[in-house]
Design a protein around this motif. Structure first.
Motif, short mmCIF file in Angstrom:
data_model
loop_
_atom_site.label_atom_id
_atom_site.label_comp_id
_atom_site.label_asym_id
_atom_site.label_seq_id
_atom_site.Cartn_x
_atom_site.Cartn_y
_atom_site.Cartn_z
N THR A 105 -16.83 -12.02 -68.59
CA THR A 105 -15.89 -12.90 -69.31
C THR A 105 -14.47 -12.31 -69.24
OG1 THR A 105 -16.01 -11.73 -71.42
CG2 THR A 105 -17.68 -13.43 -71.04
N ASN A 106 -13.52 -13.10 -69.67
CA ASN A 106 -12.13 -12.61 -69.69
C ASN A 106 -11.90 -11.61 -70.82
OD1 ASN A 106 -11.21 -13.95 -67.45
ND2 ASN A 106 -10.66 -15.82 -68.59
N LYS A 107 -12.75 -11.66 -71.85
CA LYS A 107 -12.61 -10.70 -72.96
C LYS A 107 -13.18 -9.35 -72.54
CE LYS A 107 -14.29 -10.07 -77.71
NZ LYS A 107 -15.55 -9.36 -77.51
N THR A 108 -14.36 -9.40 -71.93
CA THR A 108 -15.04 -8.13 -71.63
C THR A 108 -14.36 -7.36 -70.51
OG1 THR A 108 -16.62 -9.43 -70.36
CG2 THR A 108 -17.30 -8.71 -72.55
N VAL A 109 -13.63 -8.04 -69.64
CA VAL A 109 -12.96 -7.28 -68.57
C VAL A 109 -11.97 -6.30 -69.20
CG1 VAL A 109 -11.05 -8.90 -68.09
CG2 VAL A 109 -11.92 -7.44 -66.27
N GLN A 110 -11.33 -6.73 -70.29
CA GLN A 110 -10.40 -5.83 -70.99
C GLN A 110 -11.14 -4.65 -71.59
OE1 GLN A 110 -7.31 -5.80 -70.79
NE2 GLN A 110 -6.70 -7.87 -70.22
N GLU A 111 -12.30 -4.93 -72.17
CA GLU A 111 -13.09 -3.86 -72.79
C GLU A 111 -13.52 -2.84 -71.73
OE1 GLU A 111 -14.87 -6.88 -76.20
OE2 GLU A 111 -16.15 -6.21 -74.54
N MET A 112 -13.88 -3.36 -70.58
CA MET A 112 -14.34 -2.45 -69.52
C MET A 112 -13.19 -1.62 -68.96
SD MET A 112 -17.13 -5.03 -67.73
CE MET A 112 -17.87 -3.93 -66.55
N ILE A 113 -12.02 -2.23 -68.88
CA ILE A 113 -10.83 -1.48 -68.46
C ILE A 113 -10.55 -0.36 -69.48
CG2 ILE A 113 -8.32 -1.63 -68.15
CD1 ILE A 113 -8.84 -4.50 -66.99
N ASP A 114 -10.74 -0.68 -70.77
CA ASP A 114 -10.55 0.33 -71.81
C ASP A 114 -11.54 1.48 -71.65
OD1 ASP A 114 -8.53 -1.13 -72.90
OD2 ASP A 114 -9.73 -2.04 -74.50
N MET A 115 -12.77 1.14 -71.28
CA MET A 115 -13.78 2.19 -71.09
C MET A 115 -13.37 3.14 -69.96
SD MET A 115 -17.14 -0.23 -71.48
CE MET A 115 -18.44 0.94 -71.64
N LEU A 116 -12.85 2.55 -68.89
CA LEU A 116 -12.41 3.38 -67.76
C LEU A 116 -11.23 4.26 -68.18
CD1 LEU A 116 -12.61 0.71 -64.92
CD2 LEU A 116 -14.12 2.68 -65.22
N ALA A 117 -10.37 3.71 -69.04
CA ALA A 117 -9.21 4.47 -69.50
C ALA A 117 -9.64 5.67 -70.35
CB ALA A 117 -8.27 3.56 -70.29
N ILE A 118 -10.71 5.48 -71.14
CA ILE A 118 -11.23 6.60 -71.94
C ILE A 118 -11.60 7.76 -71.02
CG2 ILE A 118 -13.23 7.37 -73.30
CD1 ILE A 118 -13.20 4.62 -74.67
N PHE A 119 -12.25 7.44 -69.92
CA PHE A 119 -12.68 8.50 -69.00
C PHE A 119 -11.52 9.08 -68.21
CE2 PHE A 119 -17.23 9.43 -67.88
CZ PHE A 119 -17.65 9.30 -69.18
N ALA A 120 -10.56 8.23 -67.86
CA ALA A 120 -9.44 8.71 -67.04
C ALA A 120 -8.41 9.45 -67.89
CB ALA A 120 -8.79 7.54 -66.32
N GLY A 121 -8.43 9.23 -69.19
CA GLY A 121 -7.44 9.87 -70.06
C GLY A 121 -6.42 8.88 -70.60
N SER A 122 -6.06 7.90 -69.77
CA SER A 122 -5.12 6.86 -70.20
C SER A 122 -5.23 5.67 -69.26
CB SER A 122 -3.69 7.40 -70.14
OG SER A 122 -3.32 7.60 -68.78
#
Lengths: 492, 218
Positions: free
Chosen positions: A169-186
């Motif tokens: 969905t368009n909502k969850t893509v943002q959530e998944m990007i946030d998850m990647l940011a947690i791992f990358a640091g920002s």
């Protein structure tokens, strides 16, 4: 001397591009996302307010193709660039989003849950033929609202490899990007060294849905790579001819790239797909058909004339079991994909029109991939003389002469792929002594070995607990209090 | 000091580096190390290691053969020194190898020869297409402990039985033990022709040969 497979002449490719530009104007592209329509209108496309059909002029495509990166990398957990999108680089990853998994004992297609995805992750993590992991199956033991993000959570927990994934969905893509940011640091770091790429699908024929276009825009703005997975079906959702299908595919990719680059010029995007023919007897979409592989080779050739990174779906089968059909369809199509120089080839491990996954198939497919990679490694020139240098004064006309040469020991690994125990090259005696197993039987043993030898990679516990808290929060919003218990990770 | 040298010796065999194994053998002589010590505590350790690795599918034929060659080279360097000391290396046993009459496939047999030599056997390899009388004649000539015969074809493996029958007729068994091998050779066949040992590969053949000469523990 790398071998290459091409199916189209330059003249035909020019005609494909020309007609694809025409399709963008007539009948145009149906764009069901409001923001995408606004971006297109602002850039000069004509939009029908009733039908939402956009007429996209060639000039917009040209401009998008100017800003799009010709190559980029995906990075592993440690920050190493391990997947190269661009040129003729070839990588493989397990197929994505299966809904069932072959039970190797009962041969039933079990509905997939957490344990199934983890099993696939553990196996693929240890097979060097897979340069990336994928969010391979849907976990039906969590609510629908988090099924896409939860898969990514499990991959991040269990793997260090780059990830081919996608949002629902368009909502969850943002959530998944946030998850990647947690791992990358920002968020910036996640974009600078992307770990994952997101598949985004237009709907055939010539439709960019609200969700597809919405994902393109979100990914472009986040600077996270997007992979267009255009799925024209020859004879049903695309023209019956291969050239007609490839032309529609080109138009769908053009439109996607335009929307994506309008959202953020310079963000990475891949020319990909899961094109297939439409089976006129069964109404099915055979992924193992040779024509499917031919479509993919063809559209990749179109992409290469535009110097675009490429993706496809090959190495899968329509068989329901890991049998001879599975072997021949997966092996042949993986070979076609590799010979076509496609950057990321998804589909390994999958049965039943991409619906069902199998860990056993994954280990067998790894051997097919190894063969395909050896093939594109080509015939190599290793020595000053081709042969005469091998016949020194120690030659005494015996069969074992060359086994005694240092150069044999030095070069045999470069000349020969050494297969795993999945491939049988035993004497009949030794084969019988090992239980007279077929490939599936040997694959079952290999899967068990890999499951036993798997160790969860060392990942910063701080990142893990933040990721867990984030995912748990999503789960609570979706109505469950706890995430499924994991064998290899117990949150603090 | 010696421990380090032993390690290097074993490694030179594992790497299949004949130049280095010879160099290390010379070094052993220079520092007055007993040649037998160099062989048993140094080089043989490497051969055994690579043999085990091969058995486990971790090492491959070129590595096995090169290790054998490096071993042979090291032993050849040490042998004159052993003779000087009057304590010639006790051989594990004398072996005659041949591929039977009518058969020209010998890679497996050559590998067995290399591994047997590397393990301390004295090997006389007659080559391919050898009739029974030649094989037996050579065995008598060198007072062999073992005859090893290979055959790749089901049509030629029957020749293995001929040699055994001939040996029995002459009353030469059990003085001379018989090992058989080759792609079509099964346990059934080995029992049927009443051979003394058989193996599926070169590493296994060394084990069998040691058993046949009563030195299984060496």
């Amino acid at each position: 001397m790398r071998p290459k497979l091409t199916l189209l002449s330059d003249e035909i490719i020019a005609r494909i591009l020309e007609e694809a530009y025409e399709l963008l104007l007539k009948p145009g592209i149906k764009v069901q996302n409001e923001e995408a329509r606004e971006l297109l209108a602002k850039a000069g496309a004509k939009i029908d307010p009733e039908t939402h059909v956009a007429q996209i002029p060639a000039s917009l495509v040209h401009k998008a193709l100017e800003s799009v990166p010709r190559e980029f990398y995906l990075y592993d957990y440690d920050g190493n660039p391990t997947v190269h999108y661009g040129g003729d680089s070839v990588h493989f990853d397990p197929g994505s989003s299966g809904i069932a998994m072959l039970n190797a004992e009962t041969l039933e297609h079990d509905t997939t849950e957490t344990e199934h995805l983890i099993r696939l992750l553990k196996v693929a993590e240890q097979l060097s033929q897979y340069d990336a992991q994928s969010t391979a199956v849907i976990c039906h033991d969590v609510p629908k609202e988090i099924q896409d993000s939860y898969r990514l959570y499990l991959v991040l927990l269990h793997s260090k490899k780059p990830i081919v994934t996608g949002a629902f969905t368009n909502k969850t893509v943002q959530e998944m990007i946030d998850m990647l940011a947690i791992f990358a640091g920002s968020k910036e770091a996640a974009s600078k060294k992307p770990r994952a790429i997101f598949d985004v699908c237009p709907a055939p024929p010539l439709i960019w849905s609200n969700f597809g276009a919405g994902n393109l825009i979100a990914l472009a703005r986040a600077g996270i790579p997007a992979e267009i997975v255009s799925v024209p079906l020859s004879g049903a959702a695309a023209p019956v001819t291969m050239l007609g299908t490839v032309t529609q595919h080109t138009a769908e990719c053009f439109a996607g790239i335009v929307i994506h680059q309008l959202a953020h010029a310079g963000s990475p995007i891949v020319w990909g797909g899961a094109a297939a023919i439409f089976d006129m007897r069964k109404g099915a979409t055979p992924m193992g058909a040779v024509e499917t592989a031919m479509l993919d080779c063809s559209y990749a050739q179109v992409a290469k004339t535009l110097n675009m990174p490429t993706h496809t779906y090959l190495g899968a089968t329509d068989s329901k079991l890991v049998d001879a059909q599975a072997g021949l369809e997966s092996g042949i199509s993986a070979m076609v994909g590799a010979l076509s120089g496609i950057n990321m080839i998804s589909g390994s491990g999958m049965l039943d029109f991409l619906a069902c996954h199998s860990a056993e198939k994954l280990v067998i497919d790894a051997e097919g991939i190894a063969m395909a990679k050896r093939m594109i490694g080509g015939v190599k020139l290793h020595t000053d003389t081709l042969a005469t240098g091998f016949y020194d004064d120690k030659i005494n006309f015996k069969g074992g002469d060359f086994l005694k040469q240092k150069v044999t020991m030095q070069l045999f690994r470069e000349e020969q792929h050494l297969p795993s125990s999945v491939i049988d090259r035993d004497s009949t005696r030794a084969w019988k002594a090992a239980g007279s197993l077929d490939a599936f039987g040997r694959a079952k043993l290999r899967v068990n070995e890999l499951l036993a030898s798997y160790k969860r990679p060392e990942i910063d516990p701080e990142k893990l607990s933040r990721l867990h808290a984030f995912t748990l929060d999503l789960a609570k919003k979706a109505g469950i209090e706890e995430l499924p218990r994991l064998e290899d990770y117990q949150p603090a | 000091m010696s421990e380090e040298l032993f390690k290097q010796m074993a490694q030179s065999i594992i790497d299949g580096d004949s130049d280095l194994s010879v160099e290390l053998a010379k070094k052993a002589i220079e520092i007055n190390m007993h040649p037998l010590e160099a062989i048993t505590k140094g080089f043989v350790v490497g051969v055994n290691y690579i043999g085990d690795q091969f058995g486990a599918g971790e090492a491959f034929l070129p590595e096995l053969v090169m290790a054998g060659e490096a071993m042979k080279a090291a032993v050849a360097t040490l042998e004159p020194e052993l003779l000087k000391l009057g304590s010639a290396r006790e051989t594990m046993g004398r072996v005659v190898l041949a591929t039977v009459e009518g058969d020209i496939h010998e890679i497996g047999k050559t590998l067995v020869g290399t591994m047997l030599s590397a393990s301390g056997f004295e090997v006389t390899d007659l080559g391919v297409d050898q009739p029974a009388d030649k094989i037996i004649g050579k065995a008598l000539e060198i007072d062999a402990h073992i005859i090893g015969m290979s055959a790749l074809l089901t049509t030629t493996m029957v020749r293995q039985r001929e040699v055994i029958e001939e040996l029995d007729k002459e009353g030469l068994r059990p003085r001379i033990k018989v090992m058989v091998g080759g792609a079509p050779i099964t346990r059934d066949w080995f029992q049927k022709i009443k051979a003394d040992g058989y193996s599926e590969d070169a590493v296994g053949a060394v084990k069998i040969a040691k058993e046949l000469v009563g030195k299984a523990d060496q």
